[in-house]
Design an enzyme around this catalytic site. Structure first.
Site, PDB file in Angstrom:
ATOM      1  N   GLY A  72       0.803  -1.216   0.000  1.00 43.54           N
ATOM      2  CA  GLY A  72       0.000   0.000   0.000  1.00 43.54           C
ATOM      3  C   GLY A  72       0.839   1.270   0.000  1.00 43.54           C
ATOM      4  N   THR A  73       1.908   1.276   0.765  1.00 45.88           N
ATOM      5  CA  THR A  73       2.731   2.480   0.869  1.00 45.88           C
ATOM      6  C   THR A  73       3.323   2.844  -0.488  1.00 45.88           C
ATOM      7  OG1 THR A  73       3.243   1.922   3.165  1.00 45.88           O
ATOM      8  CG2 THR A  73       4.703   3.509   2.076  1.00 45.88           C
ATOM      9  N   GLN A 180      -7.636  -0.585   3.139  1.00 46.48           N
ATOM     10  CA  GLN A 180      -8.493  -1.240   4.136  1.00 46.48           C
ATOM     11  C   GLN A 180      -9.812  -1.735   3.541  1.00 46.48           C
ATOM     12  OE1 GLN A 180      -7.790  -2.138   7.158  1.00 46.48           O
ATOM     13  NE2 GLN A 180      -5.871  -1.030   7.470  1.00 46.48           N
ATOM     14  N   SER A 200      -3.423  -3.443  -0.870  1.00 41.91           N
ATOM     15  CA  SER A 200      -2.296  -4.139  -0.252  1.00 41.91           C
ATOM     16  C   SER A 200      -2.720  -5.554   0.120  1.00 41.91           C
ATOM     17  CB  SER A 200      -1.867  -3.386   1.007  1.00 41.91           C
ATOM     18  OG  SER A 200      -0.826  -4.076   1.645  1.00 41.91           O
ATOM     19  N   GLY A 201      -1.900  -6.536  -0.271  1.00 44.69           N
ATOM     20  CA  GLY A 201      -2.263  -7.936  -0.086  1.00 44.69           C
ATOM     21  C   GLY A 201      -2.491  -8.349   1.361  1.00 44.69           C
ATOM     22  N   CYS A 326       2.328   3.727  17.483  1.00 43.30           N
ATOM     23  CA  CYS A 326       3.507   3.788  18.340  1.00 43.30           C
ATOM     24  C   CYS A 326       4.682   4.280  17.507  1.00 43.30           C
ATOM     25  CB  CYS A 326       3.794   2.419  18.913  1.00 43.30           C
ATOM     26  SG  CYS A 326       5.065   2.463  20.163  1.00 43.30           S
TER      27      CYS A 326
HETATM   28  N1  PLP Z   1      -2.971   2.782   3.743  1.00 44.31           N
HETATM   29  C1  PLP Z   1      -3.755   2.341   4.743  1.00 44.31           C
HETATM   30  C2  PLP Z   1      -5.122   2.907   4.914  1.00 44.31           C
HETATM   31  C3  PLP Z   1      -3.285   1.358   5.622  1.00 44.31           C
HETATM   32  O1  PLP Z   1      -4.059   0.945   6.614  1.00 44.31           O
HETATM   33  C4  PLP Z   1      -1.968   0.846   5.422  1.00 44.31           C
HETATM   34  C5  PLP Z   1      -1.409  -0.162   6.339  1.00 44.31           C
HETATM   35  O2  PLP Z   1      -1.744  -0.235   7.493  1.00 44.31           O
HETATM   36  C6  PLP Z   1      -1.212   1.339   4.345  1.00 44.31           C
HETATM   37  C7  PLP Z   1      -1.749   2.305   3.533  1.00 44.31           C
HETATM   38  C8  PLP Z   1       0.169   0.828   4.085  1.00 44.31           C
HETATM   39  O3  PLP Z   1       0.120  -0.423   3.445  1.00 44.31           O
HETATM   40  P1  PLP Z   1       1.394  -1.388   3.430  1.00 44.31           P
HETATM   41  O4  PLP Z   1       1.545  -1.892   4.817  1.00 44.31           O
HETATM   42  O5  PLP Z   1       1.029  -2.478   2.472  1.00 44.31           O
HETATM   43  O6  PLP Z   1       2.535  -0.584   2.935  1.00 44.31           O
END
Ligand code: PLP
Length: 397
Positions: A72-73, A180, A200-201, A326
């Site tokens: 996701g990031t 999410q 994100s998987g 955290c």
């Molecule tokens: N965006 C949202 C809303 C998330 O909840 C998260 C992870 O908690 C991310 C992005 C980041 O995803 P990833 O952990 O796959 O990088």
């Protein structure tokens, strides 16, 4: 008693069927997807099939792009930076105050290093975006509006189709972080007309470290990672084939099971919520109860410390988390709950219980047997709490 996992917004267990689908790609089918010899052939086919499964999960047209990423990031970063590269006349971004740091930290960095103008739109006490302020923020210089599909802390679902339409009226692109939401609620990028969508998987039973960015056909796309020609030049680097295959299998399972799982998880969540509200005083449900993810339940236990609740739950074998992130060892109050103007005494007592399709009726029964007495005993032991709520709860002063 087996442990109970109620932190599924942090991550989910990889489905055994997903693991089974991945295993051959560590062994006999180890080839490089780009190789033209026989070892590459089955691999490229598997990557293509996974792309199809991800498209089906989000309702993407067959000519849309699915760019596999590390999660996701990366997808969020890629979408934002690509949109900023699309049109030199548009260099501003509109977003919401409750986005994940994968969006907000990048935008803060761009603001600082490039002078990108970022408008952060607020939310109300239920975590709903201020549509009038969002509309007012969009203008002829807006490159991108990026608003999440659903919030990770409260589960609040945003009116993505409306937000996308407003962004398009201003001539801007629209991206949504659906990390999410994907695999948990029905997503239809075609009817919501989003230009880019991150998923994100590991939030829907695929492994960690793999995700995807959906890019609508015709939307200009500038790669975040440059190098080889993998992913048709959209994301360089030898593909994480087992991860991609796992993501595809998890997408297929989610698509297949959603119709049955959605009402089941919703009813478990609602039973949990009702049970706690009926037995615990001075508790507030956080988020938009009319529009939220089926498996997310966020509470604020006013006047208590979430860490104490979580510690006691953990002793009973129940894993949950607080609404706080955290950061480097020190507990930072949640930017999401702060944006919702949750008062400090409630914010400190916020916890999140997140279900998945693996959550059972018996597990909810156990949480309902364990959590209310934990909360009541912390309340009774706290002079601060008694001072604030003792009278309304009928406790001796
Ligand atoms: N965006 C949202 C809303 C998330 O909840 C998260 C992870 O908690 C991310 C992005 C980041 O995803 P990833 O952990 O796959 O990088």
């Amino acid at each position: 008693m087996p442990p109970i996992y109620l932190d599924n917004n942090a991550t989910t267990r990889t489905d055994p069927e997903v693991v089974a689908a991945m295993l051959p790609f560590f062994g006999e089918t180890f080839g490089n997807a780009s190789s033209t010899h026989a070892f590459g052939a089955g691999v490229a086919t598997a990557v293509k099939a996974a792309r199809g499964e991800v498209k089906a999960l989000v309702g993407a047209a067959s000519d849309a792009e699915i760019v596999f990423t590390s999660g996701g990031t990366e997808s969020d970063n890629a979408a934002i930076l690509s949109a900023l590269a699309a049109d030199p006349g548009r260099d501003e971004i509109v977003t919401s105050a409750v986005e994940h740091p994968a969006v907000l930290a990048l935008l803060a960095h761009l603001e600082k290093t490039r002078g990108t103008r970022v408008t952060v739109v607020g939310v109300d006490r239920s975590g709903r975006i201020d549509i009038a302020a969002y509309k007012a923020a969009l203008g002829p210089r807006t490159a991108l509006a990026t608003v999440m599909w659903a919030n990770n802390e409260t589960g609040t679902i945003f009116p993505v189709a409306d937000l996308a339409a407003l962004a398009h009226e201003a001539g801007a692109l629209f991206h949504t972080d659906a990390v999410q939401a994907a695999g948990r609620v029905r997503i239809d990028v075609a009817s919501a007309t989003v230009d880019m969508l991150s998923l994100s998987g590991h939030k829907f039973h695929a492994p960690k470290g793999v995700g995807a960015l959906y890019v609508r056909k015709g939307v200009p796309y500038a790669p975040l990672i440059r190098g080889g020609r993998q992913e048709r030049g959209r994301r360089a680097g030898t593909e994480n084939v087992p991860g991609i295959v796992g993501l595809g299998r998890a997408a297929a399972l989610a698509t297949m099971r959603m119709a049955a799982e959605l009402p089941r998880i919703t009813s478990l969540r609602d039973r949990l919520e009702a049970g706690i509200l009926a037995t615990v005083p001075a508790v507030e449900v956080l988020g938009d109860v009319a529009s939220r993810l089926p498996g997310t339940l966020a509470f604020a236990f006013d006047g208590l410390d979430s860490e104490a609740i979580l510690f006691n739950l953990e002793k009973e074998g129940i894993a949950a988390s607080s609404g706080s992130a955290c950061a480097s060892g020190s507990m930072e109050p949640s930017h999401v709950l702060k944006a919702m103007a949750v008062p400090p005494t409630a914010l400190e007592g916020a916890i999140r219980l997140c279900l998945s399709r693996e959550t059972t009726d018996a597990e909810i029964d156990r949480v309902l047997a364990v959590l209310p007495p934990i909360v009541r005993s912390l309340q009774e032991a706290s002079p601060f709490w008694q001072e604030r709520h003792g009278a309304e709860a009928g406790l001796p002063a």
